[in-house]
Scaffold this active site. Structure first.
Site, PDB file in Angstrom:
ATOM      1  N   SER A   1     -11.295   5.761   6.133  1.00 64.89           N
ATOM      2  CA  SER A   1     -10.089   6.584   5.956  1.00 64.89           C
ATOM      3  C   SER A   1      -9.903   7.029   4.514  1.00 64.89           C
ATOM      4  O   SER A   1      -9.442   8.150   4.267  1.00 64.89           O
ATOM      5  CB  SER A   1      -8.841   5.802   6.396  1.00 64.89           C
ATOM      6  OG  SER A   1      -8.918   5.508   7.755  1.00 64.89           O
TER       7      SER A   1
ATOM      8  N   LYS B   1       0.849  -1.204   0.000  1.00 67.88           N
ATOM      9  CA  LYS B   1       0.000   0.000   0.000  1.00 67.88           C
ATOM     10  C   LYS B   1       0.878   1.245   0.000  1.00 67.88           C
ATOM     11  O   LYS B   1       1.970   1.225   0.571  1.00 67.88           O
ATOM     12  CB  LYS B   1      -0.876   0.022   1.263  1.00 67.88           C
ATOM     13  CG  LYS B   1      -2.134  -0.820   1.137  1.00 67.88           C
ATOM     14  CD  LYS B   1      -3.095  -0.519   2.279  1.00 67.88           C
ATOM     15  CE  LYS B   1      -4.350  -1.359   2.217  1.00 67.88           C
ATOM     16  NZ  LYS B   1      -5.222  -1.151   3.364  1.00 67.88           N
TER      17      LYS B   1
HETATM   18  O1  PNS Z   1      -7.564  -1.120   8.187  1.00 73.62           O
HETATM   19  P1  PNS Z   1      -7.469  -2.301   7.261  1.00 73.62           P
HETATM   20  O2  PNS Z   1      -6.604  -1.963   6.080  1.00 73.62           O
HETATM   21  O3  PNS Z   1      -8.817  -2.837   6.870  1.00 73.62           O
HETATM   22  O4  PNS Z   1      -6.730  -3.486   8.094  1.00 73.62           O
HETATM   23  C1  PNS Z   1      -6.497  -4.747   7.505  1.00 73.62           C
HETATM   24  C2  PNS Z   1      -5.529  -5.576   8.375  1.00 73.62           C
HETATM   25  C3  PNS Z   1      -4.268  -4.827   8.649  1.00 73.62           C
HETATM   26  C4  PNS Z   1      -6.212  -5.909   9.694  1.00 73.62           C
HETATM   27  C5  PNS Z   1      -5.233  -6.903   7.607  1.00 73.62           C
HETATM   28  O5  PNS Z   1      -4.783  -6.604   6.339  1.00 73.62           O
HETATM   29  C6  PNS Z   1      -4.196  -7.779   8.309  1.00 73.62           C
HETATM   30  O6  PNS Z   1      -4.512  -8.423   9.291  1.00 73.62           O
HETATM   31  N1  PNS Z   1      -2.934  -7.778   7.816  1.00 73.62           N
HETATM   32  C7  PNS Z   1      -1.865  -8.540   8.393  1.00 73.62           C
HETATM   33  C8  PNS Z   1      -1.471  -9.744   7.542  1.00 73.62           C
HETATM   34  C9  PNS Z   1      -2.273 -10.958   7.911  1.00 73.62           C
HETATM   35  O7  PNS Z   1      -2.234 -11.466   8.995  1.00 73.62           O
HETATM   36  N2  PNS Z   1      -3.034 -11.466   6.912  1.00 73.62           N
HETATM   37  C10 PNS Z   1      -3.895 -12.605   7.098  1.00 73.62           C
HETATM   38  C11 PNS Z   1      -5.247 -12.158   7.660  1.00 73.62           C
HETATM   39  S1  PNS Z   1      -6.509 -13.006   6.857  1.00 73.62           S
END
Ligand code: PNS
Length: 161
Positions: free
Chosen positions: A128, A41
């Site tokens: 956001s 991102k």
């Molecule tokens: O604010 P967001 O962008 O909706 O948050 C998304 C987030 C950061 C919670 C998600 O992308 C995440 O948990 N990323 C970490 C990587 C991970 O563990 N991925 C597997 C989860 S299914």
């Protein structure tokens, strides 16, 4: 001690996020609000900026910590001895993505539970990316974000105009 992780991009943190946090601090002994470092991102605010904006907004809580993480969320949660992940659910449109993440995280670690919290309905439409777009185009976002974020958005706009 019940520890929850409240993860997200927080680019930037909004009043909707703070509404969820306010609910979470009442349910858990400690809430760690943590910024996902996502190299795919291109955020408006750097990780450091997002962190200091969150810090400025959560000073009033004694049971909130601010952090960041990369890699798998469940692994991070384990290192923090957290047993819950907090996510906000605004509308049905959030549900499919959130359900997918929650079930995948459960597959990865069955001891970590995702807890969905609903914000006040006035934040149903707030996110956001909408805040970033309105601010970029010079619109008024004062009702959607806390003061430090509003000021940071104004500074960004001045620098890029
Ligand atoms: O604010 P967001 O962008 O909706 O948050 C998304 C987030 C950061 C919670 C998600 O992308 C995440 O948990 N990323 C970490 C990587 C991970 O563990 N991925 C597997 C989860 S299914």
């Amino acid at each position: 001690m019940k520890i929850a992780i409240y993860p997200g991009s927080f680019d930037p943190i909004t009043n909707g996020h703070l509404d969820i946090l306010e609910r979470a601090v009442k349910l858990f002994d400690k809430v760690i609000i943590t910024i996902a470092k996502n190299p795919s991102k291109a955020p408006m605010f750097t990780e450091e900026e997002r962190r200091s904006l969150i810090e400025a907004c959560v000073r009033k809580y004694t049971n909130v910590e601010v952090d960041s993480f990369d890699g798998l969320l469940v692994e991070y949660a384990r290192t923090k001895r957290a047993t819950s992940l907090v996510r906000g659910l605004r509308a049905i449109s959030d549900f499919e993505y959130e359900l997918q993440m929650a079930l995948m995280n459960r597959k990865l670690d069955g001891n970590i539970e995702t807890v969905f919290l609903m914000p006040n309905e006035k934040y149903t439409y707030l996110n956001s990316s909408i805040v970033r777009e309105i601010a970029r185009l010079g619109g008024d976002v004062s009702g959607f974000v806390p003061k430090p974020v509003l000021q940071a958005l104004q500074r960004k706009r001045k620098r890029t105009s």
